[in-house]
Design a protein around this motif. Structure first.
Motif, PDB file in Angstrom:
ATOM      1  N   UNK A   5       6.070  16.085   9.449  1.00  0.00           N
ATOM      2  CA  UNK A   5       4.934  15.653   9.203  1.00  0.00           C
ATOM      3  C   UNK A   5       4.342  15.363   7.667  1.00  0.00           C
ATOM      4  N   UNK A   6       5.692  15.206   7.040  1.00  0.00           N
ATOM      5  CA  UNK A   6       5.420  14.963   5.409  1.00  0.00           C
ATOM      6  C   UNK A   6       5.333  13.480   4.994  1.00  0.00           C
ATOM      7  N   UNK A   7       4.511  12.909   4.412  1.00  0.00           N
ATOM      8  CA  UNK A   7       4.675  11.450   4.039  1.00  0.00           C
ATOM      9  C   UNK A   7       5.715  11.385   3.021  1.00  0.00           C
ATOM     10  N   UNK A   8       6.311  10.296   3.114  1.00  0.00           N
ATOM     11  CA  UNK A   8       7.263  10.162   1.887  1.00  0.00           C
ATOM     12  C   UNK A   8       6.479   9.517   0.650  1.00  0.00           C
ATOM     13  N   UNK A   9       5.469   8.888   0.681  1.00  0.00           N
ATOM     14  CA  UNK A   9       4.770   8.158  -0.304  1.00  0.00           C
ATOM     15  C   UNK A   9       3.174   8.145  -0.228  1.00  0.00           C
ATOM     16  N   UNK A  10       2.403   8.105  -1.233  1.00  0.00           N
ATOM     17  CA  UNK A  10       0.918   7.829  -0.877  1.00  0.00           C
ATOM     18  C   UNK A  10       0.735   6.337  -1.678  1.00  0.00           C
ATOM     19  N   UNK A  11      -0.175   5.573  -0.740  1.00  0.00           N
ATOM     20  CA  UNK A  11      -0.675   4.235  -1.388  1.00  0.00           C
ATOM     21  C   UNK A  11      -2.093   4.567  -1.598  1.00  0.00           C
ATOM     22  N   UNK A  12      -2.501   4.069  -2.840  1.00  0.00           N
ATOM     23  CA  UNK A  12      -3.962   4.179  -2.764  1.00  0.00           C
ATOM     24  C   UNK A  12      -4.538   2.943  -2.218  1.00  0.00           C
ATOM     25  N   UNK A  13      -5.653   3.190  -1.693  1.00  0.00           N
ATOM     26  CA  UNK A  13      -6.782   2.094  -1.008  1.00  0.00           C
ATOM     27  C   UNK A  13      -8.210   2.573  -1.483  1.00  0.00           C
ATOM     28  N   UNK A  14      -9.037   1.292  -1.595  1.00  0.00           N
ATOM     29  CA  UNK A  14     -10.236   1.639  -1.997  1.00  0.00           C
ATOM     30  C   UNK A  14     -11.360   2.010  -0.823  1.00  0.00           C
ATOM     31  N   UNK A  15     -10.662   1.822   0.624  1.00  0.00           N
ATOM     32  CA  UNK A  15     -11.619   2.188   1.500  1.00  0.00           C
ATOM     33  C   UNK A  15     -10.706   2.576   2.661  1.00  0.00           C
ATOM     34  N   UNK A  16     -10.582   3.819   2.894  1.00  0.00           N
ATOM     35  CA  UNK A  16      -9.341   4.433   3.848  1.00  0.00           C
ATOM     36  C   UNK A  16      -9.686   4.195   5.252  1.00  0.00           C
ATOM     37  N   UNK A  17     -11.025   4.043   5.317  1.00  0.00           N
ATOM     38  CA  UNK A  17     -11.497   4.008   6.811  1.00  0.00           C
ATOM     39  C   UNK A  17     -11.597   2.853   7.377  1.00  0.00           C
ATOM     40  N   UNK A  18     -11.775   1.559   6.463  1.00  0.00           N
ATOM     41  CA  UNK A  18     -11.727   0.221   6.874  1.00  0.00           C
ATOM     42  C   UNK A  18     -10.231   0.266   6.906  1.00  0.00           C
ATOM     43  N   UNK A  19      -9.416   0.262   6.092  1.00  0.00           N
ATOM     44  CA  UNK A  19      -7.857   0.118   6.332  1.00  0.00           C
ATOM     45  C   UNK A  19      -7.318   0.541   7.467  1.00  0.00           C
ATOM     46  N   UNK A  20      -7.901   1.794   7.701  1.00  0.00           N
ATOM     47  CA  UNK A  20      -7.210   2.489   9.017  1.00  0.00           C
ATOM     48  C   UNK A  20      -7.782   1.613  10.290  1.00  0.00           C
TER      49      UNK A  20
END
Length: 129
Positions: free
Chosen positions: A74-89
């Motif tokens: 369950x380990x992510x390969x990378x992290x992408x920054x977003x302004x609003x994680x709830x909206x992006x989800x």
């Protein structure tokens, strides 16, 4: 000196290109045929001079056991920054993206983890403050 290119190893380059551009919103930076594979990179849309992500085929013998172990744990390969994680989800769920972790507050950051359809987990992060 600056970070030029990072690699994400993928099961299928075309599926990865489609997912990272059409679903996540990156733009193709390079797409050069190289025999059975391609030199395929994406970049943040609107930032052609930004850090490129190479969507690398999982051809090297060490890659598949490594990426399979990360996925299994369950380990992510990378992290992408977003302004609003709830909206992006919500946007990505609406497009059929599978999340292994919904938006979860963790101190100064809220994170969510998605399946990139190419053998990897990717974390989205919204930093607060």
């Amino acid at each position: 000196m600056k970070l030029q290119t990072v690699s994400i190893f993928v099961d299928d380059q075309q599926r990865a290109a489609d997912f990272y551009t059409l679903t996540l919103g990156f733009a193709i930076a390079a797409d050069v045929p190289m025999g059975e594979h391609r030199w395929l990179t994406v970049v943040e849309a609107g930032r052609p001079d930004g850090t490129q992500i190479s969507l690398e085929p999982k051809g090297h013998p060490a890659v598949r056991p490594f990426t399979d172990a990360l996925l299994a744990d369950g380990i992510p390969v990378c992290v992408f920054g977003v302004d609003d994680v709830q909206a992006e989800y919500e946007r990505l769920v609406g497009l059929g993206v599978t999340f292994t972790q919904p938006p979860t507050p963790m101190g100064p950051v809220t994170v969510a983890v998605l399946d990139d359809t190419c053998g990897n987990l990717v974390q989205l992060a919204q930093f607060h403050g």
